[in-house]
Design a protein around this motif. Structure first.
Motif, PDB file in Angstrom:
ATOM      1  N   VAL A  13       0.853  -1.025   0.024  1.00 49.95           N
ATOM      2  CA  VAL A  13       0.088   0.013   0.053  1.00 49.95           C
ATOM      3  C   VAL A  13       0.884   1.232   0.036  1.00 49.95           C
ATOM      4  CG1 VAL A  13      -1.977  -1.242   1.324  1.00 49.95           C
ATOM      5  CG2 VAL A  13      -0.362   0.027   2.493  1.00 49.95           C
ATOM      6  N   SER A  14       0.241   2.132  -0.279  1.00 54.19           N
ATOM      7  CA  SER A  14       1.093   3.599  -0.362  1.00 54.19           C
ATOM      8  C   SER A  14       0.798   4.481   0.749  1.00 54.19           C
ATOM      9  CB  SER A  14       0.650   4.603  -1.481  1.00 54.19           C
ATOM     10  OG  SER A  14       0.763   3.755  -2.857  1.00 54.19           O
ATOM     11  N   VAL A  15       1.983   5.098   1.285  1.00 55.76           N
ATOM     12  CA  VAL A  15       1.558   6.010   2.462  1.00 55.76           C
ATOM     13  C   VAL A  15       1.676   7.370   1.851  1.00 55.76           C
ATOM     14  CG1 VAL A  15       2.861   6.649   4.557  1.00 55.76           C
ATOM     15  CG2 VAL A  15       2.830   4.392   3.854  1.00 55.76           C
ATOM     16  N   SER A  24       0.708  10.962   8.348  1.00 54.73           N
ATOM     17  CA  SER A  24       0.543  10.358   6.822  1.00 54.73           C
ATOM     18  C   SER A  24      -0.786   9.402   7.029  1.00 54.73           C
ATOM     19  CB  SER A  24       1.701   9.317   6.856  1.00 54.73           C
ATOM     20  OG  SER A  24       2.921  10.044   6.564  1.00 54.73           O
ATOM     21  N   SER A  26      -2.831   5.915   4.985  1.00 52.48           N
ATOM     22  CA  SER A  26      -3.026   4.956   4.006  1.00 52.48           C
ATOM     23  C   SER A  26      -4.374   4.264   3.895  1.00 52.48           C
ATOM     24  CB  SER A  26      -1.876   3.991   4.360  1.00 52.48           C
ATOM     25  OG  SER A  26      -1.727   2.882   3.338  1.00 52.48           O
TER      26      SER A  26
END
Length: 57
Positions: A13-15, A24, A26
């Motif tokens: 997954v992207s942060v 941040s 996600s």
């Protein structure tokens, strides 16, 4: 929303940084949330060199 293959055991997954709030976020994959019992929150625990993710409920 991506489709995860049946039986998948790894999820990338992207942060996404939020510079204004100095944090941040996600998006957590549905199979992970299902495995955790669809919790309303998550808990991250430092366990030596590992980080354990648990449901907060």
């Amino acid at each position: 929303m991506p489709k995860w293959p049946p039986g998948a055991t790894e999820f990338n997954v992207s942060v996404i940084p939020n510079v204004r709030c100095n944090t941040s976020y996600s998006y957590i994959p549905k199979p992970v949330l299902s495995r955790l019992g669809n919790p309303s929150g998550l808990k991250f625990v430092f366990d030596g060199k590992d980080i354990v993710v648990r449901s907060r409920d």
